[in-house]
Scaffold this motif. Structure first.
Motif, PDB file in Angstrom:
ATOM      1  N   ALA A 202     -22.180  26.287 -43.176  1.00  0.00           N
ATOM      2  CA  ALA A 202     -23.203  27.009 -43.398  1.00  0.00           C
ATOM      3  C   ALA A 202     -23.864  26.733 -45.092  1.00  0.00           C
ATOM      4  O   ALA A 202     -25.098  26.784 -45.035  1.00  0.00           O
ATOM      5  CB  ALA A 202     -22.361  28.672 -43.487  1.00  0.00           C
ATOM      6  N   ASN A 203     -22.984  26.366 -45.737  1.00  0.00           N
ATOM      7  CA  ASN A 203     -23.529  25.842 -47.118  1.00  0.00           C
ATOM      8  C   ASN A 203     -24.409  24.668 -46.984  1.00  0.00           C
ATOM      9  O   ASN A 203     -25.452  24.639 -47.634  1.00  0.00           O
ATOM     10  CB  ASN A 203     -22.373  25.608 -47.994  1.00  0.00           C
ATOM     11  CG  ASN A 203     -21.536  26.625 -48.622  1.00  0.00           C
ATOM     12  OD1 ASN A 203     -21.902  27.819 -48.431  1.00  0.00           O
ATOM     13  ND2 ASN A 203     -20.141  26.635 -48.671  1.00  0.00           N
ATOM     14  N   ALA A 204     -23.948  23.735 -46.325  1.00  0.00           N
ATOM     15  CA  ALA A 204     -24.750  22.474 -46.086  1.00  0.00           C
ATOM     16  C   ALA A 204     -25.968  22.688 -45.475  1.00  0.00           C
ATOM     17  O   ALA A 204     -27.214  22.173 -45.670  1.00  0.00           O
ATOM     18  CB  ALA A 204     -23.870  21.314 -45.358  1.00  0.00           C
ATOM     19  N   VAL A 205     -26.121  23.480 -44.345  1.00  0.00           N
ATOM     20  CA  VAL A 205     -27.334  24.019 -43.823  1.00  0.00           C
ATOM     21  C   VAL A 205     -28.227  24.595 -44.760  1.00  0.00           C
ATOM     22  O   VAL A 205     -29.698  24.225 -44.953  1.00  0.00           O
ATOM     23  CB  VAL A 205     -27.135  24.694 -42.430  1.00  0.00           C
ATOM     24  CG1 VAL A 205     -28.312  25.223 -41.792  1.00  0.00           C
ATOM     25  CG2 VAL A 205     -26.284  23.963 -41.384  1.00  0.00           C
ATOM     26  N   ARG A 206     -27.930  25.595 -45.356  1.00  0.00           N
ATOM     27  CA  ARG A 206     -28.686  26.422 -46.240  1.00  0.00           C
ATOM     28  C   ARG A 206     -29.263  25.570 -47.387  1.00  0.00           C
ATOM     29  O   ARG A 206     -30.427  25.638 -47.687  1.00  0.00           O
ATOM     30  CB  ARG A 206     -27.866  27.492 -46.740  1.00  0.00           C
ATOM     31  CG  ARG A 206     -28.434  28.560 -47.695  1.00  0.00           C
ATOM     32  CD  ARG A 206     -27.816  29.649 -48.065  1.00  0.00           C
ATOM     33  NE  ARG A 206     -26.627  29.194 -48.751  1.00  0.00           N
ATOM     34  CZ  ARG A 206     -25.185  29.225 -48.631  1.00  0.00           C
ATOM     35  NH1 ARG A 206     -25.065  29.502 -47.475  1.00  0.00           N
ATOM     36  NH2 ARG A 206     -24.538  28.773 -49.588  1.00  0.00           N
ATOM     37  N   ARG A 207     -28.532  24.803 -47.915  1.00  0.00           N
ATOM     38  CA  ARG A 207     -28.891  23.900 -49.131  1.00  0.00           C
ATOM     39  C   ARG A 207     -29.744  22.813 -48.588  1.00  0.00           C
ATOM     40  O   ARG A 207     -30.879  22.590 -49.293  1.00  0.00           O
ATOM     41  CB  ARG A 207     -27.878  23.195 -49.734  1.00  0.00           C
ATOM     42  CG  ARG A 207     -26.912  24.325 -50.453  1.00  0.00           C
ATOM     43  CD  ARG A 207     -25.700  23.879 -50.966  1.00  0.00           C
ATOM     44  NE  ARG A 207     -24.946  25.065 -51.693  1.00  0.00           N
ATOM     45  CZ  ARG A 207     -23.655  24.956 -52.101  1.00  0.00           C
ATOM     46  NH1 ARG A 207     -22.839  24.096 -51.566  1.00  0.00           N
ATOM     47  NH2 ARG A 207     -22.977  25.982 -52.710  1.00  0.00           N
ATOM     48  N   LEU A 208     -29.574  22.219 -47.438  1.00  0.00           N
ATOM     49  CA  LEU A 208     -30.158  21.301 -46.929  1.00  0.00           C
ATOM     50  C   LEU A 208     -31.864  21.562 -46.536  1.00  0.00           C
ATOM     51  O   LEU A 208     -32.681  20.906 -46.496  1.00  0.00           O
ATOM     52  CB  LEU A 208     -29.573  20.310 -45.937  1.00  0.00           C
ATOM     53  CG  LEU A 208     -28.538  19.351 -46.203  1.00  0.00           C
ATOM     54  CD1 LEU A 208     -27.590  18.679 -45.140  1.00  0.00           C
ATOM     55  CD2 LEU A 208     -29.369  18.433 -47.153  1.00  0.00           C
ATOM     56  N   ARG A 209     -31.673  22.827 -46.130  1.00  0.00           N
ATOM     57  CA  ARG A 209     -33.110  23.367 -45.518  1.00  0.00           C
ATOM     58  C   ARG A 209     -33.885  23.427 -46.884  1.00  0.00           C
ATOM     59  O   ARG A 209     -35.097  22.889 -46.601  1.00  0.00           O
ATOM     60  CB  ARG A 209     -32.912  24.551 -44.897  1.00  0.00           C
ATOM     61  CG  ARG A 209     -32.489  24.836 -43.558  1.00  0.00           C
ATOM     62  CD  ARG A 209     -32.166  26.044 -42.896  1.00  0.00           C
ATOM     63  NE  ARG A 209     -32.048  26.077 -41.568  1.00  0.00           N
ATOM     64  CZ  ARG A 209     -31.475  27.126 -40.773  1.00  0.00           C
ATOM     65  NH1 ARG A 209     -31.026  28.240 -41.468  1.00  0.00           N
ATOM     66  NH2 ARG A 209     -31.116  27.121 -39.552  1.00  0.00           N
ATOM     67  N   GLN A 210     -33.243  23.952 -47.821  1.00  0.00           N
ATOM     68  CA  GLN A 210     -34.268  23.967 -49.290  1.00  0.00           C
ATOM     69  C   GLN A 210     -34.417  22.775 -49.689  1.00  0.00           C
ATOM     70  O   GLN A 210     -35.440  22.293 -50.314  1.00  0.00           O
ATOM     71  CB  GLN A 210     -33.388  24.781 -50.079  1.00  0.00           C
ATOM     72  CG  GLN A 210     -33.324  26.211 -49.575  1.00  0.00           C
ATOM     73  CD  GLN A 210     -32.578  26.977 -50.586  1.00  0.00           C
ATOM     74  OE1 GLN A 210     -32.877  27.233 -51.950  1.00  0.00           O
ATOM     75  NE2 GLN A 210     -31.195  27.466 -50.304  1.00  0.00           N
ATOM     76  N   ALA A 211     -33.612  21.575 -49.801  1.00  0.00           N
ATOM     77  CA  ALA A 211     -33.632  20.311 -50.295  1.00  0.00           C
ATOM     78  C   ALA A 211     -34.753  19.502 -49.496  1.00  0.00           C
ATOM     79  O   ALA A 211     -35.376  18.634 -50.021  1.00  0.00           O
ATOM     80  CB  ALA A 211     -32.432  19.477 -50.215  1.00  0.00           C
ATOM     81  N   ALA A 212     -34.627  19.679 -48.059  1.00  0.00           N
ATOM     82  CA  ALA A 212     -35.675  18.953 -47.216  1.00  0.00           C
ATOM     83  C   ALA A 212     -36.965  19.443 -47.638  1.00  0.00           C
ATOM     84  O   ALA A 212     -37.864  18.510 -47.439  1.00  0.00           O
ATOM     85  CB  ALA A 212     -35.289  19.274 -45.749  1.00  0.00           C
ATOM     86  N   VAL A 213     -37.304  20.551 -47.897  1.00  0.00           N
ATOM     87  CA  VAL A 213     -38.736  21.158 -48.337  1.00  0.00           C
ATOM     88  C   VAL A 213     -38.949  20.238 -49.390  1.00  0.00           C
ATOM     89  O   VAL A 213     -40.104  19.629 -49.783  1.00  0.00           O
ATOM     90  CB  VAL A 213     -38.932  22.490 -48.276  1.00  0.00           C
ATOM     91  CG1 VAL A 213     -40.206  23.007 -49.041  1.00  0.00           C
ATOM     92  CG2 VAL A 213     -38.589  23.203 -47.149  1.00  0.00           C
ATOM     93  N   ILE A 214     -38.146  20.234 -50.494  1.00  0.00           N
ATOM     94  CA  ILE A 214     -38.555  19.544 -51.707  1.00  0.00           C
ATOM     95  C   ILE A 214     -38.713  18.204 -51.476  1.00  0.00           C
ATOM     96  O   ILE A 214     -39.595  17.711 -52.003  1.00  0.00           O
ATOM     97  CB  ILE A 214     -37.285  19.704 -52.810  1.00  0.00           C
ATOM     98  CG1 ILE A 214     -37.182  21.064 -53.026  1.00  0.00           C
ATOM     99  CG2 ILE A 214     -37.667  19.042 -54.064  1.00  0.00           C
ATOM    100  CD1 ILE A 214     -35.757  21.603 -53.740  1.00  0.00           C
ATOM    101  N   ALA A 215     -38.068  17.555 -50.601  1.00  0.00           N
ATOM    102  CA  ALA A 215     -37.942  16.152 -50.422  1.00  0.00           C
ATOM    103  C   ALA A 215     -39.356  15.898 -49.770  1.00  0.00           C
ATOM    104  O   ALA A 215     -39.907  14.785 -50.088  1.00  0.00           O
ATOM    105  CB  ALA A 215     -36.952  15.566 -49.514  1.00  0.00           C
ATOM    106  N   ALA A 216     -39.484  16.507 -48.659  1.00  0.00           N
ATOM    107  CA  ALA A 216     -40.942  16.257 -48.158  1.00  0.00           C
ATOM    108  C   ALA A 216     -42.220  16.318 -49.141  1.00  0.00           C
ATOM    109  O   ALA A 216     -43.271  15.680 -48.769  1.00  0.00           O
ATOM    110  CB  ALA A 216     -41.100  17.216 -46.886  1.00  0.00           C
ATOM    111  N   ASP A 217     -42.040  17.486 -49.982  1.00  0.00           N
ATOM    112  CA  ASP A 217     -42.980  17.616 -50.839  1.00  0.00           C
ATOM    113  C   ASP A 217     -43.560  16.198 -51.848  1.00  0.00           C
ATOM    114  O   ASP A 217     -44.333  16.019 -52.336  1.00  0.00           O
ATOM    115  CB  ASP A 217     -42.903  18.725 -51.722  1.00  0.00           C
ATOM    116  CG  ASP A 217     -42.967  19.988 -51.047  1.00  0.00           C
ATOM    117  OD1 ASP A 217     -43.951  20.079 -49.859  1.00  0.00           O
ATOM    118  OD2 ASP A 217     -42.621  21.104 -51.413  1.00  0.00           O
ATOM    119  N   LEU A 218     -42.370  15.689 -52.171  1.00  0.00           N
ATOM    120  CA  LEU A 218     -42.103  14.339 -52.761  1.00  0.00           C
ATOM    121  C   LEU A 218     -42.251  13.220 -52.016  1.00  0.00           C
ATOM    122  O   LEU A 218     -42.548  12.211 -52.638  1.00  0.00           O
ATOM    123  CB  LEU A 218     -40.748  14.496 -53.644  1.00  0.00           C
ATOM    124  CG  LEU A 218     -40.626  15.344 -54.773  1.00  0.00           C
ATOM    125  CD1 LEU A 218     -39.232  15.498 -54.954  1.00  0.00           C
ATOM    126  CD2 LEU A 218     -41.509  15.267 -55.813  1.00  0.00           C
ATOM    127  N   GLY A 219     -42.186  13.268 -50.700  1.00  0.00           N
ATOM    128  CA  GLY A 219     -42.624  11.921 -49.982  1.00  0.00           C
ATOM    129  C   GLY A 219     -41.388  11.276 -49.656  1.00  0.00           C
ATOM    130  O   GLY A 219     -41.325  10.047 -49.380  1.00  0.00           O
TER     131      GLY A 219
END
Length: 270
Positions: A115-132
């Protein structure tokens, strides 16, 4: 397939020396350990980051990824973890690296860790995508197998998050390379290899001197089915770990042999 090696095991080696060794040995890129004891880390200012990016460009090499230490499945507040991840992703972006590595961390409570990993990675994935760039969860510690990582990444369901397949950990988790690849293919960024003497003894050996199924790994990476081809695995990264195993031979002496062995496995599989 392109070859990289990791600076995880050579703390403090100057960037220009790392790049000279990579070029002289025929590698195409370098995975950078993003730790404060290293010359490249999230604390660098913009000018320093630009210098590192320029050094890679001048050498004709790729900064494959920055290997950081955020622990996505750990207990605790999300904010400090995500702050650390954002700094790592911004460093990858500034260097021109396509990937940033994070660890699962985690403890004995699998459900909580997931649960922790999924929640955090969802947010991190958005940041990553915005940065390319992409954030890659390494098969490690609490999520050491492809099944563990795929369980989390399928729930994250965002192209900004993927997997870094560390072959040693999946093999020590009794997972066959073909099964690991099947599970991780939709998410794979790149594959990290080393060699060891046994499941009980993780002290690194030169590729081909130990028991890790590197031949099988090369085989599955070079004969992906049409359904798996979209994974687009382009990089195989050799991990050198003298930082934690001082008895390991010095990097310059090992690089040419490591490159030749890995290229030989790939050629034979093809």
């Amino acid at each position: 397939m392109r070859l990289a090696f990791s600076t995880l095991g050579v703390p403090g080696m100057p960037v220009d020396e790392v790049l000279r060794l990579a070029a002289d040995s025929g590698f195409h890129g370098v995975e950078l350990r993003a730790h404060p004891e290293e010359p490249v880390h999230p604390g660098l200012d913009r000018a320093a980051r630009q210098r590192v990016a320029a050094q890679f460009a001048e050498a004709g090499l790729t900064p494959l990824g920055v290997a950081g230490y955020p622990r996505m499945a750990d207990s605790g507040e999300d904010a400090p973890v995500l702050e650390e991840v954002r700094a790592l992703l911004e460093l990858a972006h500034d260097l021109g690296a396509p990937y940033a590595r994070v660890f699962p961390g985690g403890g004995p409570d699998v459900a909580e860790g997931d649960a922790n990993a999924v929640r955090r990675l969802r947010q991190a994935a958005v940041i990553a995508a915005d940065l390319g760039v992409r954030v890659l969860l390494e098969t490690h510690d609490s999520h050491a197998t492809g099944a563990d990582a795929a369980r989390v990444l399928s729930a994250v369901d965002h192209p900004g998050a993927g997997a870094l397949w560390d072959v040693m950990h999946t093999w020590r988790g009794c997972e066959d390379p073909e099964e690991t690849y099947r599970l991780l293919a939709p998410y794979l960024g790149y594959v990290q290899v080393k060699d060891i003497a046994s499941r009980e003894d993780p002290a690194p050996l030169a590729p081909g001197e130990g028991v890790l199924p590197l031949t099988e790994v090369a085989d599955v990476l070079t004969r992906a089915t049409d359904a798996q081809a979209d994974a687009g695995v382009e990089w195989l990264c050799w991990e050198y770990e003298k930082r934690w195993f001082p008895e390991v031979r010095e990097l310059p002496a090992l690089l040419p042999g490591a490159r030749d062995h890995l290229l030989g496995l790939l050629a034979e599989a093809a």
